[in-house]
Write an enzyme that holds these catalytic residues in place. Structure first.
Site, PDB file in Angstrom:
ATOM      1  N   SER A 162       0.846  -1.206   0.000  1.00 25.77           N
ATOM      2  CA  SER A 162       0.000   0.000   0.000  1.00 25.77           C
ATOM      3  C   SER A 162       0.872   1.243   0.000  1.00 25.77           C
ATOM      4  O   SER A 162       2.004   1.212   0.493  1.00 25.77           O
ATOM      5  CB  SER A 162      -0.902   0.034   1.239  1.00 25.77           C
ATOM      6  OG  SER A 162      -0.187   0.482   2.375  1.00 25.77           O
ATOM      7  N   ASP A 163       0.357   2.345  -0.554  1.00 22.81           N
ATOM      8  CA  ASP A 163       1.077   3.593  -0.391  1.00 22.81           C
ATOM      9  C   ASP A 163       1.101   3.915   1.105  1.00 22.81           C
ATOM     10  O   ASP A 163       0.258   3.440   1.875  1.00 22.81           O
ATOM     11  CB  ASP A 163       0.428   4.717  -1.210  1.00 22.81           C
ATOM     12  CG  ASP A 163       1.423   5.840  -1.480  1.00 22.81           C
ATOM     13  OD1 ASP A 163       2.482   5.886  -0.809  1.00 22.81           O
ATOM     14  OD2 ASP A 163       1.166   6.688  -2.357  1.00 22.81           O
ATOM     15  N   TRP A 164       2.075   4.713   1.477  1.00 21.31           N
ATOM     16  CA  TRP A 164       2.348   4.927   2.909  1.00 21.31           C
ATOM     17  C   TRP A 164       1.130   5.564   3.599  1.00 21.31           C
ATOM     18  O   TRP A 164       0.780   6.699   3.327  1.00 21.31           O
ATOM     19  CB  TRP A 164       3.600   5.787   3.060  1.00 21.31           C
ATOM     20  CG  TRP A 164       4.888   5.008   3.113  1.00 21.31           C
ATOM     21  CD1 TRP A 164       5.893   5.185   4.012  1.00 21.31           C
ATOM     22  CD2 TRP A 164       5.330   3.927   2.260  1.00 21.31           C
ATOM     23  NE1 TRP A 164       6.916   4.269   3.787  1.00 21.31           N
ATOM     24  CE2 TRP A 164       6.587   3.492   2.720  1.00 21.31           C
ATOM     25  CE3 TRP A 164       4.778   3.256   1.170  1.00 21.31           C
ATOM     26  CZ2 TRP A 164       7.300   2.452   2.131  1.00 21.31           C
ATOM     27  CZ3 TRP A 164       5.483   2.218   0.571  1.00 21.31           C
ATOM     28  CH2 TRP A 164       6.727   1.834   1.056  1.00 21.31           C
ATOM     29  N   GLY A 221      -1.835   4.259   3.226  1.00 20.75           N
ATOM     30  CA  GLY A 221      -2.962   4.045   2.318  1.00 20.75           C
ATOM     31  C   GLY A 221      -3.689   2.723   2.511  1.00 20.75           C
ATOM     32  O   GLY A 221      -4.406   2.281   1.618  1.00 20.75           O
TER      33      GLY A 221
END
Ligand code: BGC
Length: 752
Positions: free
Chosen positions: A261-263, A265
Site C-alpha cells: 500500500s502507499d504509505w 494508504g
C-alpha cells in the site's frame, strides 16, 4: 549494453507469442515448491509479521528461517537518502548521496525507450549498493491535470508513450536484480483530497488510458511489485479494490508478485486481506494482530495468509538479499549512472520556440546576462517522496559558466523572489530579500531594476523562469499554472531592455505562457533535469548538440481550456483529506494514527468525475478544436528534417509504415517521429487522432535513413463494455506521420 533492451523485449514478445517460454510473470513462480515448504515451517505470527511494515522503509522476513527483510527505497528519480527507522528524517549517513536522474516528464520528453531502459539500470545499480530490494517506482499515472502536484513525477498524458517508457524502466531496474514497485495503481491523477477522493471513471477509459502503462510493466516487463494508490476508484480504495487488484492485476494480467500500500494508504483488515493487498505500509493496525484475531474468529483463513506470504516470498527469492556488511560500503552515486543521467538530460530538453534563430548562442555573443533564481536553485530535493540527496548537481548557471569559457562574460542577477512553498509553524523572524511570502506576489522593483541593468549591457539575456518543487509537489495541486512571483513582469522588462532574449523554463509541468511568449523570441523547456542538468542545458544552448526533446504533455493556452477544467470536473470544492500528510504531520495534528483514521472516516467524501473519458491531453484539444500554446509532441531542432512519402501496409497482427527521413541541416541531430491514427469511418467513438507508434532517430548532417514504424494491431483495439473484453473494429485507418501532434507531414490509409 546500450542495445540490451531491444533483444530483451523481442525475446519477451516472441516467447509470449510462440507460447514456448514462460511469461515474465510466470518466471516468478520458479521457487514455488521451495516456498511452500518454507511456509509450512512458519508460525502464523511469523507469516503475519510479513504483511506490514517493520520500519518506515522495510517489511520483515523471518530471521529464524534465513528469510531476509525486504528493503524499499524511494523513488522514481534517485535512491532516496537513508531515513531514520521510523520516519523520513535523515539518518545522517555519509555514503547515501545518490545520482539525481531527470524527473518523470523530462525522461518522457526524450521519447526514448533506450534512455528509459538505461535510466532503470542506473536506478537498479544504485539501489543494490544501498542494499535495497524494491524501488518505489516508476511512477506512471497519466498526466490528466496541468496543475497536478505529481505531473512532473509522472511520464506523459499519453498511454502509449507512458507504457513504452514504463516498460523499459521496469526492465532496466529488474535486469540489475532489484524489483520495481510500479505506482500508483491506479487513476491517481490529483493530489487534492488524494487520501479520500473517489475517481469515478468508465471502464473503457480506465482500460485504454489509465491502466495501459501499468499493464505493459506487469505483463511484458514482469514488474514484481505494485503500489496501490491512495485514492478510491469507483467506490473502493485502491488498496482494497477487488476489480483493480484481484480481477485485473492478478486475474487478467497474471501478476504473481506482491502489492504494497502507499504509505498510510491501507484502510481496513478485511478489505485489504480479501481484495488484494499483501503489505500494509506503514503500521500494523490493519495487517498485524487484527489478521490473527480474524483468523481466530473464522472471518479469515490462514490459507489466505499463506497465499499472500507466498507472493511476497516469490519476490524475496527472485531478488538477492544484500547482507548489511556488504551494503553501503561505497558511495551510492556512481559515475556510470551520472553519465546516464546526463544522456537523458541531453535528450529531454525541448526547444519550444526559436524565432530568428536566437539559439544556438552565436559566436559573436561575448556578454551574457543570466537572470532568474531558477538558474541557481538546486532542484534535487523537495516534492516529498521524490526528493534526492544528490552527490552533486550542476545548476544551469554553473553549466553555462563552464561552457562559456574565459572569453565570454557571464553575469547573474536573481530577477525575482523565490516562493519556497507553504510554511508550517511560526513565521520566520528574519526577512530574506530573495524569498516571497506569496506565490502571486508582484515583481520586486529592486530585483527587476538590477536585472534590467544587466540585460542592457549584455549581448544576450537568458531568463530562467518556471516553478520549483515546493510549488509542484506531492501532497497538493497547483491552484493555477501561472508563472509565480511576478516573472511575467520581469521578462517583459528584460525584453524591453534587450530583445535578444531566451527563456528557459525550469519546471516539471506546463505553465501559462500567454504573457511570456510574445516577448520571448526563444523558449526552452529545461525541466528538473538531474545531476547533470546544467551541463546538458549548456550543451544545447551553445549548440554542441541539437535539442531533441518533444513535449510529453500539452501546454494549454490557458488552464480553463484543459479537459477536466472545461467540463467542470476539477477542481472540486469538497474538502476531503490526505491520510499520509496528516499522519506525518503529528507536529500539527497531535493525534494518533487511529484518531486520524477516525477523523478521515468522518470527512466528506470528495469525488472526481472523469466525464471527459478518453479525451485526455491532446485527444481533447484535437477533438474539440482548441488551440493549445504548444501541442503534445512539439519540439524544434537546430536542423530541419524532411519526411519522405510513406508506404503503409496492414497485416493481421501489425500495421507498418516505412518512409525516408533526411537531416537537411549541418549537424548531427535526433528526430522523434510520431505516428497517429484517425478513424474517420468508425462506428465506435474515438478521439480525432491517437498516438500509436514513435521512434527516436539519429541522423548525421545530410544523412537519410529509412525508418519503419510498427503498430501492433492489438494496440488498435478498444474496450468493448458490452462484451467486457477487448475488441477490434475493422475498417479504414488514416495513418498520420509527423514531428508533433500538430505537425503532420505525411499520411496514408490502410484497412484492417
Ligand atoms: C508517496 C509514494 C512514496 C511513499 C514513500 C508516499 O507519500 O505517495 O510515492 O513512495 O510515500 O515515501
Amino acid at each position: 549494453m546500450i542495445k540490451r533492451f531491444f533483444p530483451l523485449l523481442m525475446a519477451a514478445l516472441l516467447a509470449a507469442s510462440c507460447g514456448t517460454t514462460q511469461s515474465p510473470q510466470d518466471k516468478l513462480t520458479v521457487n514455488d515448491k521451495k516456498i511452500d515448504q518454507i511456509i509450512a515451517q512458519m508460525t502464523l505470527e511469523e507469516k503475519v509479521n510479513m504483511l506490514h511494515s517493520k520500519t518506515n522503509m522495510s517489511s520483515a522476513g523471518v530471521e529464524r528461517l534465513g528469510i531476509a527483510d525486504m528493503h524499499y527505497a524511494d523513488g522514481p528519480f534517485g535512491i532516496r537518502e537513508e531515513g531514520v527507522p521510523n520516519g523520513f528524517q535523515s539518518a545522517g549517513w555519509k555514503l547515501d548521496s545518490a545520482t539525481y536522474f531527470p524527473t518523470g516528464s523530462a525522461l518522457a520528453a526524450t521519447w526514448s525507450r533506450e534512455m528509459a531502459y538505461l535510466y532503470g539500470t542506473g536506478m537498479g545499480t544504485e539501489a543494490r549498493l544501498r542494499g535495497k530490494d524494491v524501488i518505489l517506482g516508476p511512477a506512471v499515472n497519466i498526466q490528466r491535470l496541468p496543475v497536478g502536484g505529481r505531473t512532473y513525477e509522472y511520464l506523459s498524458e499519453d498511454p502509449i508513450l507512458s507504457a513504452a517508457l514504463s516498460l523499459q524502466y521496469t526492465l532496466g531496474v529488474q535486469d540489475k536484480g532489484t524489483a520495481v514497485c510500479i505506482k500508483h495503481f491506479a487513476v491517481n491523477n490529483q493530489e487534492t483530497n488524494r487520501g479520500s477522493v473517489d475517481a469515478q471513471i468508465d471502464e473503457r477509459t480506465l482500460r485504454e488510458i489509465y491502466l495501459k502503462p501499468f499493464e505493459s510493466a506487469v505483463v511484458e516487463g514482469g514488474a514484481m511489485s505494485v503500489m496501490p494508490a491512495y485514492n478510491k476508484v469507483n467506490g473502493d480504495y485502491c488498496s482494497e479494490n477487488e476489480h483493480l487488484l484481484n480481477e485485473i492485476l492478478r486475474g487478467e494480467w497474471g501478476f504473481k508478485g506482491f502489492t504494497v500500500s502507499d504509505w498510510g494508504g491501507t484502510h481496513s483488515t478485511m478489505g485489504a486481506m480479501l481484495h488484494g493487498l499483501n503489505v500494509q505500509m506503514t503500521g500494523s493496525n490493519y495487517l498485524g494482530q487484527p489478521v490473527i484475531d480474524s483468523i481466530a474468529t473464522g472471518a479469515l483463513t490462514e490459507a489466505l495468509v499463506d497465499e499472500k506470504v507466498k507472493q511476497i516470498l516469490r519476490v524475496r527469492y527472485a531478488i538477492e538479499a544484500i547482507p548489511d556488511d556488504v551494503a553501503n560500503t561505497k558511495m551510492t552515486s556512481q559515475p556510470e549512472c551520472q553519465d546516464i543521467a546526463k544522456q537523458v538530460a541531453e535528450k529531454s530538453i525541448v526547444l519550444l520556440k526559436n524565432q530568428g534563430g536566437v539559439l544556438p548562442i552565436a559566436k559573436s555573443v561575448k556578454k551574457i546576462a543570466v537572470i532568474g533564481q531558477n538558474a541557481v536553485l538546486k532542484t534535487q530535493s523537495g516534492g516529498m517522496g521524490a526528493g534526492v540527496k544528490a552527490l552533486y548537481e550542476v545548476t544551469p548557471l554553473e553549466g553555462i559558466c563552464k561552457r562559456a569559457g574565459a572569453d565570454v562574460e557571464v553575469k547573474y542577477a536573481p530577477g525575482y523572489k523565490n516562493f519556497p512553498g507553504r510554511r508550517w509553524g511560526p513565521p520566520s523572524a528574519t526577512v530574506d530579500p530573495l524569498v516571497a511570502s506569496a506565490i502571486d506576489e508582484a515583481a520586486d522593483p529592486d530585483l527587476c531594476a538590477e536585472a534590467v541593468a544587466l540585460a542592457q549591457e549584455a549581448d544576450l539575456v537568458i531568463f530562467f523562469g518556471g516553478t520549483n518543487k515546493s510549488i509542484e509537489t506531492e501532497g497538493s495541486d497547483r491552484q493555477n499554472i501561472d508563472l509565480p512571483t511576478g516573472q511575467n513582469e520581469v521578462v517583459a522588462a528584460l525584453a524591453a531592455a534587450n530583445p535578444n532574449l531566451v527563456t528557459v523554463l525550469i519546471s516539471g509541468g506546463p505553465t501559462d505562457l500567454r504573457q511570456l511568449e510574445p516577448v520571448s523570441p526563444a523558449i526552452v523547456q529545461g525541466w528538473w533535469n538531474g545531476t547533470e542538468g546544467g551541463t546538458a542545458l549548456a550543451e544545447v544552448l551553445f549548440g554542441d548538440i541539437a535539442p531533441s526533446g518533444k513535449l510529453p504533455f500539452t501546454f494549454p493556452a490557458k488552464l480553463e481550456d484543459s479537459p477536466a477544467y472545461a467540463l467542470g470536473n476539477f477542481p472540486d470544492k469538497t474538502q476531503g483529506g490526505d491520510l499520509f500528510t496528516l499522519m506525518y504531520r503529528q507536529d500539527r495534528t497531535r493525534m494518533s494514527r487511529e484518531e486520524i483514521q477516525e477523523m478521515m472516516a468522518k470527512m466528506p467524501k470528495p469525488v472526481s468525475k472523469y466525464t471527459e473519458g478518453s479525451l485526455v491531453g491532446y485527444r481533447w484539444y484535437d477533438t474539440k478544436n482548441v488551440k493549445p500554446m504548444y501541442a503534445f509532441g512539439h519540439g524544434l531542432s537546430y536542423v530541419d528534417f524532411e519526411y519522405g512519402a510513406v508506404k503503409a501496409s496492414a497485416k493481421k497482427d501489425v500495421v507498418k509504415v516505412t518512409f525516408n527521413l533526411t537531416n537537411k541541416g549541418g549537424m548531427t541531430a535526433d528526430e522523434v517521429v510520431q505516428l497517429y491514427v484517425a478513424r474517420p469511418e468508425a462506428t465506435v467513438e474515438w478521439p480525432s487522432k491517437e498516438l500509436k507508434a514513435f521512434d527516436r532517430v539519429t541522423l548525421a548532417a545530410g544523412e537519410t535513413k529509412t525508418v519503419t514504424l510498427e503498430i501492433p494491431v492489438k494496440d488498435l483495439r478498444y474496450w468493448n463494455v458490452d462484451k467486457n473484453a477487448w475488441d477490434l473494429e475493422h475498417g479504414k485507418l488514416v495513418l498520420l506521420l509527423g514531428a508533433a501532434s500538430d505537425d503532420i507531414r505525411q499520411q496514408a490509409e490502410v484497412t484492417i
